[in-house]
Design an enzyme around this catalytic site. Structure first.
Site, PDB file in Angstrom:
ATOM      1  N   HIS A   1       0.888  -1.160   0.000  1.00 50.55           N
ATOM      2  CA  HIS A   1       0.000   0.000   0.000  1.00 50.55           C
ATOM      3  C   HIS A   1       0.926   1.210   0.000  1.00 50.55           C
ATOM      4  O   HIS A   1       2.081   1.129   0.472  1.00 50.55           O
ATOM      5  CB  HIS A   1      -0.862   0.033   1.263  1.00 50.55           C
ATOM      6  CG  HIS A   1      -1.872  -1.076   1.303  1.00 50.55           C
ATOM      7  ND1 HIS A   1      -1.872  -2.039   2.270  1.00 50.55           N
ATOM      8  CD2 HIS A   1      -2.925  -1.352   0.483  1.00 50.55           C
ATOM      9  CE1 HIS A   1      -2.886  -2.878   2.045  1.00 50.55           C
ATOM     10  NE2 HIS A   1      -3.533  -2.484   0.975  1.00 50.55           N
TER      11      HIS A   1
ATOM     12  N   ASP B   1       2.293   1.609   3.326  1.00 51.35           N
ATOM     13  CA  ASP B   1       3.269   0.589   3.762  1.00 51.35           C
ATOM     14  C   ASP B   1       4.647   1.075   3.325  1.00 51.35           C
ATOM     15  O   ASP B   1       5.645   0.875   4.016  1.00 51.35           O
ATOM     16  CB  ASP B   1       3.017  -0.770   3.074  1.00 51.35           C
ATOM     17  CG  ASP B   1       1.704  -1.411   3.482  1.00 51.35           C
ATOM     18  OD1 ASP B   1       1.334  -1.304   4.664  1.00 51.35           O
ATOM     19  OD2 ASP B   1       1.061  -2.040   2.612  1.00 51.35           O
TER      20      ASP B   1
END
Ligand code: GLO
Ligand code: MG
Length: 346
Positions: free
Chosen positions: A51, A54
């Protein structure tokens, strides 16, 4: 296990999760990103999914310059570990700006936020060396049919996709359809919807799909047929294999856990159509069971990969000549038993 296979594997940091559910807290301690990366490598996986946050934590609080700097640091970390990023996905479901949807929010400020954040995700993807932006459109749908106009929502999504395609000439959008959860009904619930909407964009060739086993089952569809459909268009650019026991909350069970025959059928269709030959990865979007102890926190990933490779062997050793004869004779009863006995083994 099949050693002579062309497959490359990946998972995301969220797949080493802590066991929380809507009714109870975590059951395992959190692990650092670096630890997860190290385990990925040790387990023999090739890539990580990200993501945007992330890759760059707390992304909404950071400047464009800071985001680029942190993405470059991450790229170096991946290079040093001999790993790559498979994709980047804007996480458009956590922020207060996405409560009423992202690209289809009724508030123009929120729609702007979603597009800006998607552009930043594309910048991160470029730095990490991947041309795939995954769009799981978590909140693009309704809880209440009268709250939004379906046709207008499609127009808004296409406008958002067009802006992303214009932002970078190389980026490819892989739409990950899911029929429900968190929404009551999602606007793009199946692969057919994803590929149809691609045709409305400014560059249909750069809009494709990602199939997740559980999402097909939640839509009442056969994952193997969905895979075959997307591959017929050359549009299966990524894959989230897992399993799901019927129509209930999204379970993300280990691959093959519920329906081994269904898993065999998915692997067989991937083999028949040479999935991976254009660099596509097999990703496992799986979670440990809540009951899993901390020392077994990676078992679901390792097991999914093992099952996948065992099923590659099963697909390759399936007696296609015998199957053809039974098909020609329309003896599907015998074909059915042949599949069962093949899976049961000696
Ligand atoms: C949830 C989705 C989710 C996505 C991930 C990547 O149901 O499967 O895990 O795959 O956020 O966009
Ligand atoms: Mg997924």
């Amino acid at each position: 296990m099949a050693t002579n296979h062309p497959y490359k594997f990946c998972f995301g940091p969220w797949n080493i999760s802590e066991g929380a559910d809507p009714y109870g807290p975590t059951t395992r301690p959190p692990q650092t990103f670096d630890w997860k990366l190290e385990q990925l490598k040790k387990l023999g996986f090739d890539a990580m999914m990200f993501h945007d946050d992330d890759a760059v934590p707390d992304i909404d609080t950071k400047s464009a310059v800071q985001i680029r700097k942190e993405a470059k640091e991450l790229k170096k970390k991946l290079d040093d570990a001999g790993l790559v990023a498979e994709m980047v996905a804007p996480r458009l479901w956590f922020s207060p700006m996405t409560i009423d949807g992202a690209y289809t929010s009724n508030d123009p400020k929120c729609r702007r936020y979603a597009i800006d954040r998607s552009r930043r995700s594309i910048d991160i993807a470029k730095i990490l060396g991947t041309d795939i932006l995954v769009l799981w459109l978590a909140r693009e749908g309704t809880y209440l049919r009268e709250a939004k106009k379906g046709r207008r929502s499609i127009v808004l999504m296409v406008e958002a996709f067009d802006q992303m395609l214009a932002h970078d000439k190389k980026i490819r959008l892989a739409i990950e359809p899911k029929p429900n959860e968190p929404m009551d009904h999602a606007y793009l619930p199946t692969i057919g919807h994803a590929l149809a909407v691609a045709q409305l964009t400014r560059d249909p060739k750069r809009v494709g799909a990602l199939i997740e086993t559980a999402h097909c089952i939640l839509a009442g569809l056969d994952p193997a047929d969905e895979i075959a459909f997307a591959m017929s268009f050359g549009k299966l650019w990524s894959l989230h294999l897992n399993d799901q026991n019927g129509l209930k909350y999204d379970q993300d069970k280990p691959f093959g856990s519920t329906n081994l025959r269904g898993a065999f059928d998915q692997v067989r269709v991937l083999e028949q159509n040479k999935y991976g030959s254009r660099g596509e990865y097999v990703c496992f979007d799986v979670h440990p069971f809540r009951t899993t102890k901390p020392e077994h926190t990676l078992a679901h990933l390792d097991n999914s990969r093992r099952t996948f490779l065992r099923l590659v062997e099963k697909a390759r050793s399936f007696d296609e000549t015998a199957a053809k004869k039974l098909i020609a004779a329309r003896d599907y009863q015998a074909l059915d038993q042949m599949v069962i006995e093949h899976l049961l083994g000696k």
